[in-house]
Design an enzyme around this catalytic site. Structure first.
Site, PDB file in Angstrom:
ATOM      1  N   HIS A 406     -18.880   4.081  -5.694  1.00 38.71           N
ATOM      2  CA  HIS A 406     -17.474   3.040  -5.514  1.00 38.71           C
ATOM      3  C   HIS A 406     -17.971   2.278  -6.626  1.00 38.71           C
ATOM      4  O   HIS A 406     -16.865   1.213  -6.829  1.00 38.71           O
ATOM      5  CB  HIS A 406     -17.090   2.844  -4.328  1.00 38.71           C
ATOM      6  CG  HIS A 406     -15.654   2.770  -4.076  1.00 38.71           C
ATOM      7  ND1 HIS A 406     -14.709   2.666  -5.149  1.00 38.71           N
ATOM      8  CD2 HIS A 406     -14.861   3.036  -3.260  1.00 38.71           C
ATOM      9  CE1 HIS A 406     -13.583   2.723  -4.634  1.00 38.71           C
ATOM     10  NE2 HIS A 406     -13.587   3.166  -3.428  1.00 38.71           N
ATOM     11  N   ASP A 410     -13.580   4.849  -9.545  1.00 36.32           N
ATOM     12  CA  ASP A 410     -12.379   4.587  -8.641  1.00 36.32           C
ATOM     13  C   ASP A 410     -11.874   5.898  -8.124  1.00 36.32           C
ATOM     14  O   ASP A 410     -12.042   6.986  -8.600  1.00 36.32           O
ATOM     15  CB  ASP A 410     -11.343   3.937  -9.568  1.00 36.32           C
ATOM     16  CG  ASP A 410     -11.703   2.678 -10.214  1.00 36.32           C
ATOM     17  OD1 ASP A 410     -12.449   1.861  -9.643  1.00 36.32           O
ATOM     18  OD2 ASP A 410     -11.171   2.352 -11.264  1.00 36.32           O
TER      19      ASP A 410
END
Length: 434
Positions: A406, A410
């Site tokens: 992450h 995204d």
């Protein structure tokens, strides 16, 4: 007679140290040139170290699981001639009962000729020539690597098998004879226990040292989870048409081009989808703060081996058709399972595919193979009812469970890529279009 020191070789590629994972000889053994002496591991590649000369083993200089620097003395032999060490004038006799190959040797044991051992036990009576000599209790078993590998696959301890080969070596024929003798032992029939009898309790403990490949896996997984903020995304895919197409292609081409499993179709769908989401086919150097995105897809294929999980690399998967992809997956997986994968074959992947096949479960949360930023997990195919056009029909459904880094991926981009893969798998004719 002279002394000959065998040192940890320079394996190359900047390797400064290795882990000792197996001994094939013990003090007192006679070895020949090119005979395997020990296995060492660097990263995930296991390297077999052979003897360069004939001789007799005096000292083994390390314990299983010990880390040794390149150039450190691994083993010392007594050889005919001058050797490569100053002679010390003492000839070591074989130890009367050497420890098994898997028993750790003392890391503090000094390297040098062992003192002469004097046995006070009476001589054993000679056996008939046609009977293989029984091995003394605690003595190490001698066998070729192929025999050792077969014994491991059969779940046999070589020390339990009577040896008939030269110098007391266990042969394939000895394994066959042992297995035949085990099958010939009559099984004792036992009466069923009374209804009120208490079932037997199980006791005992077994400690398993975390060394070798298992240690490397533990370190890599811990580091991946510690440094990477994972997030997972699960999507359901209808593979009914895909499985029908696969069956048709196998019926038509299996005899000439090989059989197709599900994995080549997944790889083809992935390489076609990745140009739309280049953030996923990448490696992240978090210390330098640089993400490198790749045009070519160097696919890591998570492979379960007898020693643990390994990830050999299928390079430039985007350039392979379904059958070439199937052959490539089989090749790299077999290389890993046989222990023949090189350091180069186990590094450089840009994204990883992992599957447990029929054991794939409903969903999973795979751990990213750092420094990659994405891993695609495949769950098992199940037949379930679905509503299609207002009617309930049976369909073949499969989940894709994937994890992403992450920090650089995204959720939107991850979902878009998996949806693109899903669209290709549910319309499999598109996988055959260049």
């Amino acid at each position: 007679m002279g002394l000959y020191a065998i040192r940890v070789p320079d394996i190359g590629e900047g390797v400064a140290e290795v882990e000792l994972v197996a001994w094939h000889v013990q003090p007192g053994d006679t070895v020949r040139a090119d005979q395997p002496l020990a296995d060492v591991m660097t990263d995930k590649a296991t390297v077999e170290i052979p003897s360069p000369v004939d001789g007799s083993v005096l000292v083994c200089g390390g314990a299983i699981g010990q880390t040794l620097a390149v150039g450190a003395e691994l083993l010392r032999l007594e050889v005919a001639g001058a050797g490569n060490l100053p002679a010390q004038g003492v000839r070591a006799a074989p130890a009367p009962a050497a420890p098994p190959a898997t028993a750790p040797l003392s890391a503090a044991a000094p390297l040098g000729p062992a003192p002469v051992a004097v046995s006070t036990a009476p001589a054993a009576p000679a056996l008939a020539p046609e009977s293989p000599a029984p091995r003394l209790s605690g003595a190490p078993a001698q066998a070729a690597p192929a025999v050792r590998q077969r014994a491991r696959s059969l779940g046999l301890a070589l020390e339990d098998v009577a040896a008939s080969g030269p110098d007391g070596r266990v042969l394939h024929a000895d394994l066959d004879a042992y297995m035949a003798a085990q099958r010939a032992v009559p099984q004792q029939a036992s009466a069923p226990p009374p209804a009120t009898q208490r079932l037997a309790e199980r006791h005992g403990e077994h400690t398993v040292p975390v060394i070798g490949l298992r240690r490397k896996i533990a370190q890599k997984m811990q580091e991946s989870k510690r440094r990477i903020p994972h997030f997972s995304y699960v999507e359901e895919v209808d593979v009914t048409e895909l499985e029908a197409l696969r069956a048709q292609l196998n019926a038509h081409y299996a005899g000439t081009r090989g059989k197709l499993t599900l994995l080549p179709f997944l790889v083809r769908a992935l390489v076609l989808a990745l140009p739309q989401c280049p953030q996923l086919n990448a490696r992240f150097d978090d210390e330098a703060g640089i993400v490198t995105q790749y045009a070519g897809v160097h696919l890591g294929v998570a492979t379960q081996t007898a020693s643990g999980l390994m990830v050999p690399v299928l390079r430039h998967a985007e350039a392979l058709d379904l059958w070439a992809c199937a052959a490539g997956i089989a090749r790299v997986a077999e290389s890993a399972r046989s222990g023949k994968a090189t350091r180069g074959e186990l590094s450089g992947s840009t994204i990883t595919l992992t599957s447990l096949g029929p054991l794939g479960g409903i969903a999973s949360t795979p751990v990213i193979n750092a420094p990659e930023v994405a891993i695609i997990g495949v769950n098992r195919i199940v037949e379930r009812p679905m509503l299609r056009g207002g009617s309930v029909v049976a369909r073949l459904l499969m989940n894709l469970s994937s994890s992403f880094d992450h920090r650089v991926v995204d959720g939107l981009h991850a979902a878009q890529c998996i949806q693109a893969v899903r669209g290709l798998l549910e319309n499999p004719a598109l996988l055959l279009v260049d």
